[in-house]
Design a protein around this motif. Structure first.
Motif, PDB file in Angstrom:
ATOM      1  N   MET A  46       0.838  -1.195   0.000  1.00 25.69           N
ATOM      2  CA  MET A  46       0.000   0.000   0.000  1.00 25.69           C
ATOM      3  C   MET A  46       0.868   1.239   0.000  1.00 25.69           C
ATOM      4  N   GLY A  47       0.264   2.396  -0.324  1.00 26.63           N
ATOM      5  CA  GLY A  47       1.014   3.633  -0.422  1.00 26.63           C
ATOM      6  C   GLY A  47       1.417   4.194   0.929  1.00 26.63           C
ATOM      7  N   GLN A  48       2.173   5.275   0.853  1.00 26.12           N
ATOM      8  CA  GLN A  48       2.629   5.947   2.060  1.00 26.12           C
ATOM      9  C   GLN A  48       1.857   7.251   2.263  1.00 26.12           C
ATOM     10  N   LYS A  49       1.733   7.654   3.525  1.00 25.14           N
ATOM     11  CA  LYS A  49       1.081   8.916   3.850  1.00 25.14           C
ATOM     12  C   LYS A  49       1.957   9.659   4.842  1.00 25.14           C
ATOM     13  N   LEU A  50       2.178  10.927   4.567  1.00 21.14           N
ATOM     14  CA  LEU A  50       3.004  11.754   5.438  1.00 21.14           C
ATOM     15  C   LEU A  50       2.153  12.881   6.001  1.00 21.14           C
ATOM     16  N   TYR A  51       1.961  12.855   7.313  1.00 16.97           N
ATOM     17  CA  TYR A  51       1.171  13.881   7.990  1.00 16.97           C
ATOM     18  C   TYR A  51       2.114  14.991   8.444  1.00 16.97           C
ATOM     19  N   GLU A  52       1.741  16.248   8.142  1.00 17.28           N
ATOM     20  CA  GLU A  52       2.634  17.360   8.438  1.00 17.28           C
ATOM     21  C   GLU A  52       1.833  18.651   8.659  1.00 17.28           C
ATOM     22  N   ASN A  53       2.562  19.687   9.092  1.00 14.51           N
ATOM     23  CA  ASN A  53       1.994  21.038   9.245  1.00 14.51           C
ATOM     24  C   ASN A  53       0.850  21.113  10.264  1.00 14.51           C
ATOM     25  N   GLY A  54       1.023  20.417  11.359  1.00 13.44           N
ATOM     26  CA  GLY A  54       0.055  20.498  12.447  1.00 13.44           C
ATOM     27  C   GLY A  54       0.736  20.233  13.775  1.00 13.44           C
ATOM     28  N   THR A  55      -0.048  20.211  14.827  1.00 13.71           N
ATOM     29  CA  THR A  55       0.452  19.840  16.144  1.00 13.71           C
ATOM     30  C   THR A  55       0.248  18.337  16.306  1.00 13.71           C
ATOM     31  N   ILE A  56       1.327  17.607  16.501  1.00 16.90           N
ATOM     32  CA  ILE A  56       1.248  16.153  16.629  1.00 16.90           C
ATOM     33  C   ILE A  56       1.659  15.763  18.043  1.00 16.90           C
ATOM     34  N   LEU A  57       0.713  15.215  18.792  1.00 19.23           N
ATOM     35  CA  LEU A  57       0.950  14.751  20.154  1.00 19.23           C
ATOM     36  C   LEU A  57       1.181  13.249  20.112  1.00 19.23           C
ATOM     37  N   THR A  58       2.384  12.812  20.467  1.00 17.58           N
ATOM     38  CA  THR A  58       2.724  11.396  20.356  1.00 17.58           C
ATOM     39  C   THR A  58       2.287  10.590  21.572  1.00 17.58           C
ATOM     40  N   MET A  59       2.116  11.215  22.736  1.00 24.74           N
ATOM     41  CA  MET A  59       1.875  10.580  24.026  1.00 24.74           C
ATOM     42  C   MET A  59       3.086   9.759  24.485  1.00 24.74           C
ATOM     43  N   GLU A  60       4.228   9.973  23.845  1.00 23.66           N
ATOM     44  CA  GLU A  60       5.488   9.390  24.286  1.00 23.66           C
ATOM     45  C   GLU A  60       6.250  10.428  25.103  1.00 23.66           C
ATOM     46  N   LYS A  61       7.460  10.054  25.588  1.00 25.18           N
ATOM     47  CA  LYS A  61       8.268  11.005  26.352  1.00 25.18           C
ATOM     48  C   LYS A  61       8.541  12.259  25.544  1.00 25.18           C
ATOM     49  N   GLN A  62       8.872  12.081  24.257  1.00 27.49           N
ATOM     50  CA  GLN A  62       8.994  13.216  23.344  1.00 27.49           C
ATOM     51  C   GLN A  62       7.586  13.499  22.831  1.00 27.49           C
ATOM     52  N   MET A  63       6.886  14.402  23.535  1.00 32.45           N
ATOM     53  CA  MET A  63       5.451  14.576  23.302  1.00 32.45           C
ATOM     54  C   MET A  63       5.121  15.106  21.917  1.00 32.45           C
ATOM     55  N   TYR A  64       5.925  16.040  21.424  1.00 28.36           N
ATOM     56  CA  TYR A  64       5.590  16.696  20.156  1.00 28.36           C
ATOM     57  C   TYR A  64       6.455  16.179  19.008  1.00 28.36           C
ATOM     58  N   ALA A  65       5.841  16.065  17.835  1.00 22.85           N
ATOM     59  CA  ALA A  65       6.547  15.698  16.609  1.00 22.85           C
ATOM     60  C   ALA A  65       6.099  16.622  15.500  1.00 22.85           C
ATOM     61  N   GLU A  66       6.924  16.755  14.467  1.00 25.03           N
ATOM     62  CA  GLU A  66       6.596  17.623  13.325  1.00 25.03           C
ATOM     63  C   GLU A  66       5.941  16.860  12.189  1.00 25.03           C
ATOM     64  N   ALA A  67       6.204  15.548  12.109  1.00 20.50           N
ATOM     65  CA  ALA A  67       5.657  14.773  10.988  1.00 20.50           C
ATOM     66  C   ALA A  67       5.557  13.299  11.372  1.00 20.50           C
ATOM     67  N   VAL A  68       4.656  12.610  10.697  1.00 21.88           N
ATOM     68  CA  VAL A  68       4.463  11.171  10.887  1.00 21.88           C
ATOM     69  C   VAL A  68       4.329  10.520   9.518  1.00 21.88           C
ATOM     70  N   LEU A  69       5.072   9.449   9.308  1.00 24.00           N
ATOM     71  CA  LEU A  69       4.986   8.697   8.056  1.00 24.00           C
ATOM     72  C   LEU A  69       4.309   7.361   8.319  1.00 24.00           C
ATOM     73  N   VAL A  70       3.310   7.042   7.493  1.00 24.75           N
ATOM     74  CA  VAL A  70       2.583   5.779   7.593  1.00 24.75           C
ATOM     75  C   VAL A  70       2.879   4.945   6.362  1.00 24.75           C
ATOM     76  N   ARG A  71       3.227   3.676   6.592  1.00 22.53           N
ATOM     77  CA  ARG A  71       3.483   2.742   5.498  1.00 22.53           C
ATOM     78  C   ARG A  71       2.821   1.415   5.833  1.00 22.53           C
ATOM     79  N   ASP A  72       2.011   0.899   4.914  1.00 21.50           N
ATOM     80  CA  ASP A  72       1.323  -0.385   5.111  1.00 21.50           C
ATOM     81  C   ASP A  72       0.543  -0.417   6.430  1.00 21.50           C
ATOM     82  N   ASN A  73      -0.191   0.650   6.687  1.00 19.80           N
ATOM     83  CA  ASN A  73      -1.083   0.767   7.852  1.00 19.80           C
ATOM     84  C   ASN A  73      -0.354   0.849   9.190  1.00 19.80           C
ATOM     85  N   LYS A  74       0.958   0.959   9.146  1.00 15.30           N
ATOM     86  CA  LYS A  74       1.752   1.071  10.366  1.00 15.30           C
ATOM     87  C   LYS A  74       2.526   2.389  10.354  1.00 15.30           C
ATOM     88  N   ILE A  75       2.886   2.836  11.540  1.00 12.70           N
ATOM     89  CA  ILE A  75       3.688   4.048  11.651  1.00 12.70           C
ATOM     90  C   ILE A  75       5.138   3.687  11.332  1.00 12.70           C
TER      91      ILE A  75
END
Length: 542
Positions: free
Chosen positions: A1-30
Motif C-alpha cells: 500500500m502507499g505511504q502517507k506523510l502527515y505534516e503542518n500540524g500539532t502532533i501529540l505522540t503521548m510518548e516522552k517526546q510529546m511533540y513531533a513535526e511529521a508522521v509517516l505511515v506505510r502499510d497501515n503502520k507508523i
C-alpha cells in the motif's frame, strides 16, 4: 500500500517526546515520527502528503469499558434520556409507538430514564407502562443499566406470576419489588439482568444497521477500539453474524460472563489468541455490586439515611467463596478478569479474593493477567496500596463527577463523594488507571471525560474533590497509553511511535494548550483506523 506523510500540524505522540513535526505511515503502520526533515528521508517521492493545517493529531482514543451491543440495541430503542417526569416518559413511549407505526404485540425497550432527575424522585411502575403501551410488552431501563421496570404484559410473557398466588423468584444479588405480593414491575441488579436477557432480539437486518450506526457513533468521538463489557451466550449468534458479514471497522474486545462461556470459547477459538476480523476475546467479566446513584453499590459504611432504613450499605452480588472461585479460574486459565466494583466493600471483596488466591497458589500472579476493577467509584484511598500490590488496573468512570456528583454528595456526604474516582491518589501511588464512559450509560465522549477528570465539576457547578484533579496530559494518557496497556496492546497502539498501528484522531485544537474549562468544546474532525479515514465531521475534514 502507499505511504502517507502527515505534516503542518500539532502532533501529540503521548510518548516522552510529546511533540513531533511529521508522521509517516506505510502499510497501515507508523514508519517514522519526529522532525519533518528526518521523517521525509524515510518517505518515497510519491508519498501522499496530508496537510493538517495547524490542527492537532494524536493517537486514537481507546474505550476502556463499555457495552457495544447495548449501544447498537440503543439505536432501536425508545430514548428516555433527560426525561423529567412520569408524564414525559409516557409521552415519549406513546410518540414512539405512533410515529413508527409499531404493531400490537411487538416488544418495546426504552432506555435512559433516571429516577434521580424525575419530578417524582422515584422509579415508575408497571401501571405507567401499561397506560403508555397498552398493546405491547415493554421494559424501560435505568440509565445506570442496573435496574428497570417491566409492564404487566412483559412480566406475564416472562413467566412471572401476577395474581399474588405464585412464589416469586428469589434471585441472589437482586430484587423484585412487590406490593401486596404482586410485582410492581421494578427490578434491580441480578433480577433485572436475568429477565432482561430473555427479551426477544431484533431481526438480523435491523441489528446489522444498528451495529453500523453504533460504530459511527464511537468513531465520531475518535475511538478505534471498543469493549463488549459483558457477553452472555445469547449474544453468540449476533456476534457470529456481524463478524461473518464483515461490517466491523472498529476493533472490539469481548469479555465473557464467567458463569456461562462454554459456547463462546468453543465457537470462537480463533478469537482467543488475538484480533481476527476485528474481534478478540479479552477475558472474563463478573459483577460484584450495583450502582452508587441507584443506591445498590456495596459500601463499607452506610449511605446517608433513606427509604432503605438506617445502616443500609447496599449489597453484594456474590459470596466470598464464589468470587474466590472466579478469581482462581481466571488465573489458572490465564484469562484477564474484569470486575464491576462501585462500592468500597465490593472493591475490598475483589482485592481479598486475589490476595487469598495468591496465598493458595503463587505460580500465576494477578499482575500476569492484569485484573481490572471496573468503575472503582468509591475505592477507598486506604485500598489503593493493595490495588497496586495485586497489579490491578482501576478503570474509573470519571464522568460520574459531572453527571451524578451532586447525587453522590446526597447519598454519601461531601467527604466520601469528594473521593469518587480517586485518580490523583492512584497516580501518586504509582497505579496505572484508565477512564471509560460505560456507554450506553453516557455518550462515549472521551473529551468530556478528560474535561471531567481535569476539572471535577458537578452539574450544579460545584468542584467535587479538587485534590483528585489530574493534569490534561495524564488524563489523555488514561484514554490512550494506559488503556492500551489494560488490553495488553501497548506494543500496537496508544501512542504515535514507529511500528504501532496508524490509528489517529484529528482534533480542532490542542487539549494541552486549551483552557481547561473549555476542553470539552474541542471537536473531533476525523478518525483514522489503520491509515484509513473511518469518520469525517464534514466532507472537507482531513
Amino acid at each position: 500500500m502507499g505511504q502517507k506523510l502527515y505534516e503542518n500540524g500539532t502532533i501529540l505522540t503521548m510518548e516522552k517526546q510529546m511533540y513531533a513535526e511529521a508522521v509517516l505511515v506505510r502499510d497501515n503502520k507508523i514508519a517514522a515520527v519526529g522532525k519533518k526533515e528526518a521523517v521525509e528521508a524515510f518517505a518515497s517521492p510519491d508519498a501522499e502528503r496530508i496537510n493538517l493545517e495547524g490542527r492537532t493529531m494524536m493517537p486514537a482514543f481507546l474505550d476502556a469499558h463499555s457495552h457495544f451491543m447495548a449501544c447498537a440495541n440503543g439505536e432501536l430503542q425508545i430514548s428516555l434520556d433527560g426525561a423529567g417526569s412520569f408524564k414525559e416518559i409516557a409521552e415519549r413511549i406513546k410518540n414512539y409507538i405512533s410515529s413508527r407505526h409499531i404493531e400490537k404485540g411487538t416488544w418495546l425497550v426504552g432506555k435512559g430514564y433516571d429516577h434521580n432527575f424525575l419530578e417524582e424522585r422515584s422509579h415508575p411502575d408497571r401501571r405507567l407502562l401499561d397506560e403508555a403501551a397498552p398493546d405491547n410488552p415493554l421494559v424501560i431501563q435505568h440509565q445506570s443499566g442496573h435496574m428497570g421496570v417491566f409492564s404487566t404484559e412483559a412480566l406475564r410473557q416472562l413467566g412471572i406470576p401476577m395474581d399474588g398466588t405464585g412464589d416469586l423468584l428469589e434471585i441472589p444479588g437482586g430484587k423484585i419489588a412487590v406490593q401486596s405480593q404482586i410485582p410492581t414491575g421494578y427490578m434491580e441488579e441480578n433480577a433485572f439482568l436475568t429477565f432482561q436477557k430473555k427479551i426477544p432480539l431484533p431481526s438480523p437486518k435491523e441489528f446489522m444497521e444498528a451495529v453500523k450506526k453504533a460504530q459511527e457513533r464511537y468513531a465520531s468521538h475518535g475511538i478505534t477500539l471498543v469493549q463488549e463489557g459483558f457477553m452472555v451466550e445469547e449474544m453468540l449468534p449476533l456476534y457470529q453474524g456481524i463478524i461473518s458479514a464483515g461490517i466491523l471497522k472498529l476493533d472490539i474486545v469481548g469479555y465473557l460472563d464467567i458463569k456461562g462461556t462454554g459456547k463462546f470459547l468453543d465457537a470462537m477459538k480463533q478469537h482467543r489468541e488475538g484480533f481476527f476480523r476485528h474481534f478478540k476475546i479479552g477475558g472474563y467479566k463478573i459483577f460484584l455490586d450495583g450502582s452508587p446513584q441507584g443506591r445498590t453499590a456495596w459500601m463499607r459504611t452506610p449511605y446517608t439515611p433513606g427509604e432503605e432504613g438506617a445502616g443500609y450499605r447496599g449489597y453484594p452480588v456474590h459470596t466470598e467463596e464464589e468470587v474466590l472461585t472466579f478469581v482462581r479460574r481466571a488465573m489458572e486459565e490465564h484469562m484477564q478478569l474484569l470486575a464491576h466494583c462501585n462500592g468500597d466493600a465490593a472493591c475490598e471483596q475483589y482485592i481479598r479474593a486475589f490476595e487469598k488466591a495468591v496465598s493458595m497458589d503463587s505460580s500465576v500472579l494477578p499482575a500476569d493477567i492484569r485484573p481490572v476493577m471496573i468503575h472503582a467509584q468509591l475505592l477507598g484511598i486506604d485500598q489503593i496500596p493493595s490495588v497496586k500490590a495485586m497489579g490491578m488496573i482501576p478503570s474509573f468512570f470519571a464522568a460520574h463527577v459531572y453527571h451524578w456528583g451532586d447525587i453522590h454528595t446526597a447519598n454519601f456526604g461531601m467527604e466520601r463523594a469528594s473521593h469518587i474516582s480517586p485518580a490523583a491518589s492512584a497516580q501518586k501511588e504509582g497505579v496505572v488507571y484508565t477512564f471509560h464512559q460505560d456507554s450506553p450509560v453516557i455518550e462515549p465522549d472521551m473529551l468530556e471525560t478528560v474535561w471531567c477528570a481535569v476539572n471535577r465539576c458537578t452539574k450544579d457547578g460545584k468542584v467535587l474533590g479538587s485534590k483528585e484533579r489530574i493534569s490534561v496530559e495524564e488524563a489523555l494518557k488514561a484514554v490512550t497509553l494506559h488503556t492500551a496497556y489494560q488490553y495488553f496492546e501497548e506494543r500496537e497502539r496508544g501512542s504515535i511511535a514507529p511500528g504501532k498501528r496508524a490509528d489517529f484522531v484529528i482534533l480542532s485544537e490542542n487539549p494541552l494548550e486549551k483552557e481547561k474549562m473549555q476542553i470539552r468544546e474541542i471537536r473531533v474532525l476525523s478518525t483514522i483506523k489503520d491509515g484509513e479515514v473511518i469518520y469525517r465531521r464534514d466532507p472537507d475534514c482531513f
